[in-house]
Design a protein around this motif. Structure first.
Motif, PDB file in Angstrom:
ATOM      1  N   GLU A  59       0.828  -1.200   0.000  1.00 39.77           N
ATOM      2  CA  GLU A  59       0.000   0.000   0.000  1.00 39.77           C
ATOM      3  C   GLU A  59       0.865   1.252   0.000  1.00 39.77           C
ATOM      4  OE1 GLU A  59      -4.105  -0.809   2.334  1.00 39.77           O
ATOM      5  OE2 GLU A  59      -2.285  -1.036   3.534  1.00 39.77           O
ATOM      6  N   PHE A  60       1.964   1.211   0.745  1.00 44.56           N
ATOM      7  CA  PHE A  60       2.890   2.341   0.814  1.00 44.56           C
ATOM      8  C   PHE A  60       3.447   2.657  -0.569  1.00 44.56           C
ATOM      9  CE2 PHE A  60       7.126   4.139   1.655  1.00 44.56           C
ATOM     10  CZ  PHE A  60       6.766   5.204   2.454  1.00 44.56           C
ATOM     11  N   ARG A  61       3.851   1.622  -1.309  1.00 46.25           N
ATOM     12  CA  ARG A  61       4.401   1.807  -2.655  1.00 46.25           C
ATOM     13  C   ARG A  61       3.328   2.338  -3.605  1.00 46.25           C
ATOM     14  NH1 ARG A  61       3.909  -1.395  -6.687  1.00 46.25           N
ATOM     15  NH2 ARG A  61       3.426  -3.209  -5.428  1.00 46.25           N
ATOM     16  N   CYS A  62       2.130   1.771  -3.535  1.00 46.99           N
ATOM     17  CA  CYS A  62       1.034   2.217  -4.405  1.00 46.99           C
ATOM     18  C   CYS A  62       0.671   3.673  -4.144  1.00 46.99           C
ATOM     19  CB  CYS A  62      -0.196   1.342  -4.205  1.00 46.99           C
ATOM     20  SG  CYS A  62       0.009  -0.329  -4.825  1.00 46.99           S
ATOM     21  N   CYS A  63       0.650   4.070  -2.884  1.00 48.37           N
ATOM     22  CA  CYS A  63       0.327   5.461  -2.540  1.00 48.37           C
ATOM     23  C   CYS A  63       1.386   6.407  -3.111  1.00 48.37           C
ATOM     24  CB  CYS A  63       0.222   5.643  -1.028  1.00 48.37           C
ATOM     25  SG  CYS A  63      -1.271   4.928  -0.328  1.00 48.37           S
ATOM     26  N   GLY A  64       2.639   6.001  -3.039  1.00 49.46           N
ATOM     27  CA  GLY A  64       3.718   6.819  -3.597  1.00 49.46           C
ATOM     28  C   GLY A  64       3.584   6.980  -5.101  1.00 49.46           C
ATOM     29  N   GLU A  99       0.603   9.291  -5.802  1.00 50.76           N
ATOM     30  CA  GLU A  99       0.931  10.692  -5.526  1.00 50.76           C
ATOM     31  C   GLU A  99       1.769  11.291  -6.644  1.00 50.76           C
ATOM     32  OE1 GLU A  99      -0.057  12.757  -3.112  1.00 50.76           O
ATOM     33  OE2 GLU A  99      -1.292  11.225  -2.183  1.00 50.76           O
ATOM     34  N   SER A 100       2.769  10.546  -7.131  1.00 48.76           N
ATOM     35  CA  SER A 100       3.617  11.078  -8.207  1.00 48.76           C
ATOM     36  C   SER A 100       2.806  11.227  -9.497  1.00 48.76           C
ATOM     37  CB  SER A 100       4.832  10.193  -8.431  1.00 48.76           C
ATOM     38  OG  SER A 100       4.454   8.913  -8.867  1.00 48.76           O
ATOM     39  N   GLN A 144      -0.117  14.988 -13.316  1.00 54.41           N
ATOM     40  CA  GLN A 144      -1.372  15.428 -13.922  1.00 54.41           C
ATOM     41  C   GLN A 144      -1.675  16.883 -13.584  1.00 54.41           C
ATOM     42  OE1 GLN A 144      -3.061  13.542 -16.164  1.00 54.41           O
ATOM     43  NE2 GLN A 144      -1.325  12.173 -15.867  1.00 54.41           N
ATOM     44  N   ARG A 145      -1.412  17.287 -12.333  1.00 51.26           N
ATOM     45  CA  ARG A 145      -1.621  18.685 -11.934  1.00 51.26           C
ATOM     46  C   ARG A 145      -0.702  19.616 -12.710  1.00 51.26           C
ATOM     47  NH1 ARG A 145      -2.356  16.490  -6.576  1.00 51.26           N
ATOM     48  NH2 ARG A 145      -0.129  16.671  -6.219  1.00 51.26           N
ATOM     49  N   GLN A 146       0.555  19.205 -12.905  1.00 49.79           N
ATOM     50  CA  GLN A 146       1.497  20.030 -13.654  1.00 49.79           C
ATOM     51  C   GLN A 146       1.051  20.171 -15.109  1.00 49.79           C
ATOM     52  OE1 GLN A 146       5.205  18.014 -12.966  1.00 49.79           O
ATOM     53  NE2 GLN A 146       5.697  19.284 -11.189  1.00 49.79           N
ATOM     54  N   LYS A 147       0.589  19.084 -15.719  1.00 54.87           N
ATOM     55  CA  LYS A 147       0.105  19.143 -17.101  1.00 54.87           C
ATOM     56  C   LYS A 147      -1.092  20.072 -17.206  1.00 54.87           C
ATOM     57  CE  LYS A 147       1.604  14.549 -18.553  1.00 54.87           C
ATOM     58  NZ  LYS A 147       1.139  13.210 -18.989  1.00 54.87           N
TER      59      LYS A 147
END
Length: 55
Positions: free
Chosen positions: A17-22, A25-26, A31-34
């Motif tokens: 779950e920790f890896r998936c959340c990371g 988030e990235s 997507q926000r930057q685009k």
């Protein structure tokens, strides 16, 4: 002995779950930057078109 659970801002999560959340988030950051870049380009284009007739 290390715990298999990791502490995050959401509480304790498994390593998977920790890896998936990371990764999520990235991806969301990209997507926000685009989206921001598209908005900025549209604003620039609209400003140019608005003042096209002015010399």
């Amino acid at each position: 002995m290390a715990s298999p659970m990791r502490r995050t801002t959401y509480g304790y999560t498994s390593p998977t779950e920790f890896r998936c959340c990371g990764e999520l988030e990235s991806w969301m950051k990209e997507q926000r930057q685009k989206k921001n870049n598209r908005c900025k380009k549209n604003l620039k284009r609209n400003r140019k078109e608005k003042h096209k007739h002015v010399k």
